[in-house]
Design a protein around this motif. Sequence first.
Motif, PDB file in Angstrom:
ATOM      1  N   ASP A 192       0.866  -1.181   0.000  1.00 23.99           N
ATOM      2  CA  ASP A 192       0.000   0.000   0.000  1.00 23.99           C
ATOM      3  C   ASP A 192       0.901   1.230   0.000  1.00 23.99           C
ATOM      4  O   ASP A 192       1.628   1.484   0.962  1.00 23.99           O
ATOM      5  N   VAL A 193       0.836   2.037  -1.059  1.00 19.23           N
ATOM      6  CA  VAL A 193       1.752   3.168  -1.191  1.00 19.23           C
ATOM      7  C   VAL A 193       1.448   4.290  -0.212  1.00 19.23           C
ATOM      8  O   VAL A 193       2.299   5.160   0.020  1.00 19.23           O
ATOM      9  N   ALA A 194       0.250   4.303   0.363  1.00 24.22           N
ATOM     10  CA  ALA A 194      -0.098   5.330   1.341  1.00 24.22           C
ATOM     11  C   ALA A 194       0.213   4.900   2.768  1.00 24.22           C
ATOM     12  O   ALA A 194      -0.045   5.645   3.717  1.00 24.22           O
ATOM     13  N   ASP A 195       0.773   3.712   2.919  1.00 24.13           N
ATOM     14  CA  ASP A 195       1.258   3.237   4.214  1.00 24.13           C
ATOM     15  C   ASP A 195       2.749   3.555   4.308  1.00 24.13           C
ATOM     16  O   ASP A 195       3.508   3.221   3.391  1.00 24.13           O
ATOM     17  N   TRP A 196       3.177   4.208   5.371  1.00 23.30           N
ATOM     18  CA  TRP A 196       4.559   4.689   5.466  1.00 23.30           C
ATOM     19  C   TRP A 196       5.564   3.555   5.309  1.00 23.30           C
ATOM     20  O   TRP A 196       6.514   3.652   4.520  1.00 23.30           O
ATOM     21  N   ASP A 197       5.360   2.466   6.050  1.00 24.72           N
ATOM     22  CA  ASP A 197       6.285   1.337   5.963  1.00 24.72           C
ATOM     23  C   ASP A 197       6.154   0.625   4.621  1.00 24.72           C
ATOM     24  O   ASP A 197       7.149   0.125   4.075  1.00 24.72           O
ATOM     25  N   GLY A 198       4.928   0.566   4.092  1.00 28.61           N
ATOM     26  CA  GLY A 198       4.730  -0.053   2.787  1.00 28.61           C
ATOM     27  C   GLY A 198       5.466   0.693   1.692  1.00 28.61           C
ATOM     28  O   GLY A 198       6.070   0.092   0.800  1.00 28.61           O
ATOM     29  N   ALA A 199       5.429   2.029   1.739  1.00 31.99           N
ATOM     30  CA  ALA A 199       6.140   2.837   0.748  1.00 31.99           C
ATOM     31  C   ALA A 199       7.650   2.639   0.872  1.00 31.99           C
ATOM     32  O   ALA A 199       8.369   2.621  -0.137  1.00 31.99           O
ATOM     33  N   GLN A 200       8.131   2.479   2.094  1.00 30.70           N
ATOM     34  CA  GLN A 200       9.556   2.221   2.298  1.00 30.70           C
ATOM     35  C   GLN A 200       9.949   0.866   1.706  1.00 30.70           C
ATOM     36  O   GLN A 200      10.994   0.734   1.046  1.00 30.70           O
ATOM     37  N   ARG A 201       9.083  -0.133   1.897  1.00 31.57           N
ATOM     38  CA  ARG A 201       9.362  -1.452   1.315  1.00 31.57           C
ATOM     39  C   ARG A 201       9.339  -1.402  -0.202  1.00 31.57           C
ATOM     40  O   ARG A 201      10.100  -2.110  -0.878  1.00 31.57           O
ATOM     41  N   LEU A 202       8.470  -0.564  -0.760  1.00 34.87           N
ATOM     42  CA  LEU A 202       8.402  -0.426  -2.217  1.00 34.87           C
ATOM     43  C   LEU A 202       9.730   0.051  -2.779  1.00 34.87           C
ATOM     44  O   LEU A 202      10.257  -0.523  -3.753  1.00 34.87           O
ATOM     45  N   ILE A 203      10.284   1.107  -2.196  1.00 25.74           N
ATOM     46  CA  ILE A 203      11.573   1.617  -2.671  1.00 25.74           C
ATOM     47  C   ILE A 203      12.674   0.587  -2.435  1.00 25.74           C
ATOM     48  O   ILE A 203      13.555   0.384  -3.286  1.00 25.74           O
ATOM     49  N   ALA A 204      12.595  -0.100  -1.302  1.00 24.94           N
ATOM     50  CA  ALA A 204      13.590  -1.134  -1.002  1.00 24.94           C
ATOM     51  C   ALA A 204      13.528  -2.275  -2.015  1.00 24.94           C
ATOM     52  O   ALA A 204      14.558  -2.891  -2.341  1.00 24.94           O
ATOM     53  N   THR A 205      12.342  -2.572  -2.528  1.00 23.76           N
ATOM     54  CA  THR A 205      12.207  -3.623  -3.537  1.00 23.76           C
ATOM     55  C   THR A 205      13.053  -3.315  -4.764  1.00 23.76           C
ATOM     56  O   THR A 205      13.721  -4.199  -5.327  1.00 23.76           O
TER      57      THR A 205
END
Length: 302
Positions: free
Chosen positions: A73-86
């Motif tokens: 979920d891009v609007a979830d702070w940790d989720g957005a961090q995981r997205l960039i980490a991916t």
Amino acid sequence: MSGLCAGRVVVITGAGRGIGRAHALAFAAEGAKVVVNDLGAGLDGAGSATDPAQLVVDEIVAAGGEAVINGDDVADWDGAQRLIATAVESFGGLDVLVNNAGFLRDRMLANLGEEEWDAVIRVHLKGHFAPLRHAIGFWRAESKAGRPVDGRIVNTSSGAGLQGSIGQGNYAAAKAGIAALTINAAAEFGRYGVTVNAIAPAARTRMTEGAFAESMAKPDVGFDAMAPENVSPLVVWLGSTQSRDVTGRVFEVEGGKVSLADGWRHGDVVDNGARWEPAELGSVIEKLIASSEPPVPVYGAS
């Protein structure tokens, strides 16, 4: 294809369907390595499924490209961090972030509920800010470590955000916020080698087919002006190394048309040299309005 983005690592949010899917395929066709993000939610944001994003990844890989899926979920702070980490973990870095994810909860403002407001503002506006914030965190660290950065952020605003749209007050406000976020981020991120631009696209997607069903119907023959694929060439170019001198801009794109949106600017000024009395201002306001260009009509206004 020209290989315009050969080797560049691109994250695209909301890339399972519609315009986002078209972006992912277009970047991959130009040689980019793509992180296909999609929550797999319905048009109203409910539910989740990885199937749409996986299908896009499979299509890219089958064509000889490189892509991985991300379902955060891009609007979830940790989720957005995981997205960039991916992107960093899968491909060794990040070059381009395309913020595209969103959904609708349309209703006239007089009937709009708090949850409908909050949900749309969250997914569009916070869903742009959170990935942007984690992406610039990566690029800033790279810059401070002395490694060259040639980063790109492409945000997705809308004609609704630039002119307003009847029955879409929450969406219009979020998209206007994205336009403002774009110019602000462009001013701040240039020092790190990152440009930030936005598009305001018009195309046939799940989000637009209900509101513009007749005008967005597929033609029987010839050029399909409302195909989502028409939007992606501009986004690919903005994500390439060729666009490094373009930042803080909002482009409108529809079919084969590209234009530069001319945002809020200072207009004519009447200076009293002192504080105005309320009764004095009527003629002044009339003069200012008479000397200005009329505003573009709000979409859907009669």
